[in-house]
Design a protein around this motif. Structure first.
Motif, PDB file in Angstrom:
ATOM      1  N   GLY A   1       0.813  -1.207   0.000  1.00  0.00           N
ATOM      2  CA  GLY A   1       0.000   0.000   0.000  1.00  0.00           C
ATOM      3  C   GLY A   1       0.846   1.255   0.000  1.00  0.00           C
ATOM      4  N   GLY A   2       0.266   2.343  -0.465  1.00  0.00           N
ATOM      5  CA  GLY A   2       0.978   3.609  -0.564  1.00  0.00           C
ATOM      6  C   GLY A   2       1.439   4.164   0.764  1.00  0.00           C
ATOM      7  N   SER A   3       0.793   3.790   1.852  1.00  0.00           N
ATOM      8  CA  SER A   3       1.189   4.294   3.173  1.00  0.00           C
ATOM      9  C   SER A   3       1.930   3.234   3.984  1.00  0.00           C
ATOM     10  N   ASP A   4       2.373   2.169   3.332  1.00  0.00           N
ATOM     11  CA  ASP A   4       3.082   1.084   4.012  1.00  0.00           C
ATOM     12  C   ASP A   4       4.548   1.040   3.591  1.00  0.00           C
ATOM     13  N   VAL A   5       5.330   0.291   4.363  1.00  0.00           N
ATOM     14  CA  VAL A   5       6.736   0.060   4.045  1.00  0.00           C
ATOM     15  C   VAL A   5       7.034  -1.424   4.195  1.00  0.00           C
ATOM     16  N   VAL A   6       8.132  -1.838   3.583  1.00  0.00           N
ATOM     17  CA  VAL A   6       8.677  -3.175   3.807  1.00  0.00           C
ATOM     18  C   VAL A   6       9.923  -2.971   4.645  1.00  0.00           C
ATOM     19  N   VAL A   7      10.030  -3.764   5.710  1.00  0.00           N
ATOM     20  CA  VAL A   7      11.206  -3.707   6.568  1.00  0.00           C
ATOM     21  C   VAL A   7      11.877  -5.070   6.582  1.00  0.00           C
ATOM     22  N   GLU A   8      13.179  -5.058   6.831  1.00  0.00           N
ATOM     23  CA  GLU A   8      13.948  -6.296   6.975  1.00  0.00           C
ATOM     24  C   GLU A   8      14.378  -6.390   8.422  1.00  0.00           C
ATOM     25  N   ARG A   9      14.000  -7.481   9.068  1.00  0.00           N
ATOM     26  CA  ARG A   9      14.348  -7.657  10.477  1.00  0.00           C
ATOM     27  C   ARG A   9      15.857  -7.713  10.640  1.00  0.00           C
ATOM     28  N   LYS A  10      16.357  -6.981  11.608  1.00  0.00           N
ATOM     29  CA  LYS A  10      17.809  -6.937  11.843  1.00  0.00           C
ATOM     30  C   LYS A  10      18.325  -8.255  12.381  1.00  0.00           C
ATOM     31  N   SER A  11      17.509  -8.943  13.182  1.00  0.00           N
ATOM     32  CA  SER A  11      17.960 -10.187  13.796  1.00  0.00           C
ATOM     33  C   SER A  11      17.917 -11.369  12.831  1.00  0.00           C
ATOM     34  N   VAL A  12      17.183 -11.221  11.711  1.00  0.00           N
ATOM     35  CA  VAL A  12      17.055 -12.304  10.742  1.00  0.00           C
ATOM     36  C   VAL A  12      17.150 -11.715   9.331  1.00  0.00           C
ATOM     37  N   PRO A  13      18.361 -11.488   8.825  1.00  0.00           N
ATOM     38  CA  PRO A  13      18.500 -10.924   7.481  1.00  0.00           C
ATOM     39  C   PRO A  13      17.742 -11.757   6.453  1.00  0.00           C
ATOM     40  N   GLY A  14      17.081 -11.085   5.518  1.00  0.00           N
ATOM     41  CA  GLY A  14      16.280 -11.775   4.508  1.00  0.00           C
ATOM     42  C   GLY A  14      14.866 -12.046   4.971  1.00  0.00           C
ATOM     43  N   SER A  15      14.540 -11.653   6.203  1.00  0.00           N
ATOM     44  CA  SER A  15      13.183 -11.812   6.737  1.00  0.00           C
ATOM     45  C   SER A  15      12.472 -10.468   6.625  1.00  0.00           C
ATOM     46  N   TYR A  16      11.555 -10.372   5.663  1.00  0.00           N
ATOM     47  CA  TYR A  16      10.874  -9.126   5.365  1.00  0.00           C
ATOM     48  C   TYR A  16       9.474  -9.103   5.979  1.00  0.00           C
ATOM     49  N   MET A  17       9.030  -7.901   6.296  1.00  0.00           N
ATOM     50  CA  MET A  17       7.678  -7.712   6.840  1.00  0.00           C
ATOM     51  C   MET A  17       7.076  -6.461   6.215  1.00  0.00           C
ATOM     52  N   PHE A  18       5.769  -6.503   5.994  1.00  0.00           N
ATOM     53  CA  PHE A  18       5.031  -5.326   5.586  1.00  0.00           C
ATOM     54  C   PHE A  18       4.497  -4.669   6.851  1.00  0.00           C
ATOM     55  N   THR A  19       4.529  -3.351   6.920  1.00  0.00           N
ATOM     56  CA  THR A  19       3.966  -2.667   8.075  1.00  0.00           C
ATOM     57  C   THR A  19       3.531  -1.259   7.691  1.00  0.00           C
ATOM     58  N   GLY A  20       2.509  -0.806   8.374  1.00  0.00           N
ATOM     59  CA  GLY A  20       2.121   0.596   8.281  1.00  0.00           C
ATOM     60  C   GLY A  20       3.007   1.382   9.225  1.00  0.00           C
ATOM     61  N   LEU A  21       2.880   2.679   9.210  1.00  0.00           N
ATOM     62  CA  LEU A  21       3.747   3.503  10.049  1.00  0.00           C
ATOM     63  C   LEU A  21       3.176   3.779  11.428  1.00  0.00           C
ATOM     64  N   CYS A  22       1.963   3.332  11.689  1.00  0.00           N
ATOM     65  CA  CYS A  22       1.374   3.507  13.004  1.00  0.00           C
ATOM     66  C   CYS A  22       2.214   2.751  14.045  1.00  0.00           C
ATOM     67  N   CYS A  23       2.631   3.441  15.039  1.00  0.00           N
ATOM     68  CA  CYS A  23       3.381   2.837  16.152  1.00  0.00           C
ATOM     69  C   CYS A  23       4.788   2.361  15.777  1.00  0.00           C
ATOM     70  N   VAL A  24       5.308   2.817  14.644  1.00  0.00           N
ATOM     71  CA  VAL A  24       6.683   2.526  14.263  1.00  0.00           C
ATOM     72  C   VAL A  24       7.538   3.690  14.708  1.00  0.00           C
ATOM     73  N   GLU A  25       8.590   3.377  15.455  1.00  0.00           N
ATOM     74  CA  GLU A  25       9.460   4.410  16.016  1.00  0.00           C
ATOM     75  C   GLU A  25      10.776   4.462  15.263  1.00  0.00           C
ATOM     76  N   LEU A  26      11.147   5.632  14.786  1.00  0.00           N
ATOM     77  CA  LEU A  26      12.437   5.826  14.126  1.00  0.00           C
ATOM     78  C   LEU A  26      13.534   5.781  15.173  1.00  0.00           C
ATOM     79  N   ILE A  27      14.521   4.929  14.975  1.00  0.00           N
ATOM     80  CA  ILE A  27      15.646   4.802  15.890  1.00  0.00           C
ATOM     81  C   ILE A  27      16.868   5.542  15.343  1.00  0.00           C
ATOM     82  N   GLN A  28      17.136   5.348  14.045  1.00  0.00           N
ATOM     83  CA  GLN A  28      18.341   5.929  13.440  1.00  0.00           C
ATOM     84  C   GLN A  28      18.132   6.083  11.937  1.00  0.00           C
ATOM     85  N   THR A  29      18.615   7.203  11.382  1.00  0.00           N
ATOM     86  CA  THR A  29      18.534   7.387   9.933  1.00  0.00           C
ATOM     87  C   THR A  29      19.837   6.981   9.295  1.00  0.00           C
TER      88      THR A  29
END
Length: 84
Positions: free
Chosen positions: A56-84
């Motif tokens: 979706g246009g308001s979603d992102v795909v993230v790759e889990r740091k603890s499991v490289p190659g493990s992708y997840m779709f998520t909206g930005l609700c309740c997602v906290e920016l840690i580092q740019t």
């Protein structure tokens, strides 16, 4: 596209979000739904996202740091920016 905090979402951002009671996942933003910009991700996965139009246009795909190659779709609700 912005986080709830008002900061712009950028490829490569390190984020954190809840995955259960007192459990958090750290991940890296690897694809932005707004324009389908992306970092290097598995080509078969990328092809599937584009051909099936599942991001979706308001979603992102993230790759889990603890499991490289493990992708997840998520909206930005309740997602906290840690580092740019």
């Amino acid at each position: 596209m912005k986080y709830e905090s008002g900061e712009m979402v950028l490829l490569g951002d390190v984020v954190r979000f809840d995955s259960g009671p007192d459990q958090y996942i750290s991940a890296k933003v690897v694809m932005i739904g707004e324009d389908y910009s992306h970092l290097e991700i598995e080509s078969d996965f990328l092809d599937w996202i584009v051909s099936e139009n599942v991001l979706g246009g308001s979603d992102v795909v993230v790759e889990r740091k603890s499991v490289p190659g493990s992708y997840m779709f998520t909206g930005l609700c309740c997602v906290e920016l840690i580092q740019t």
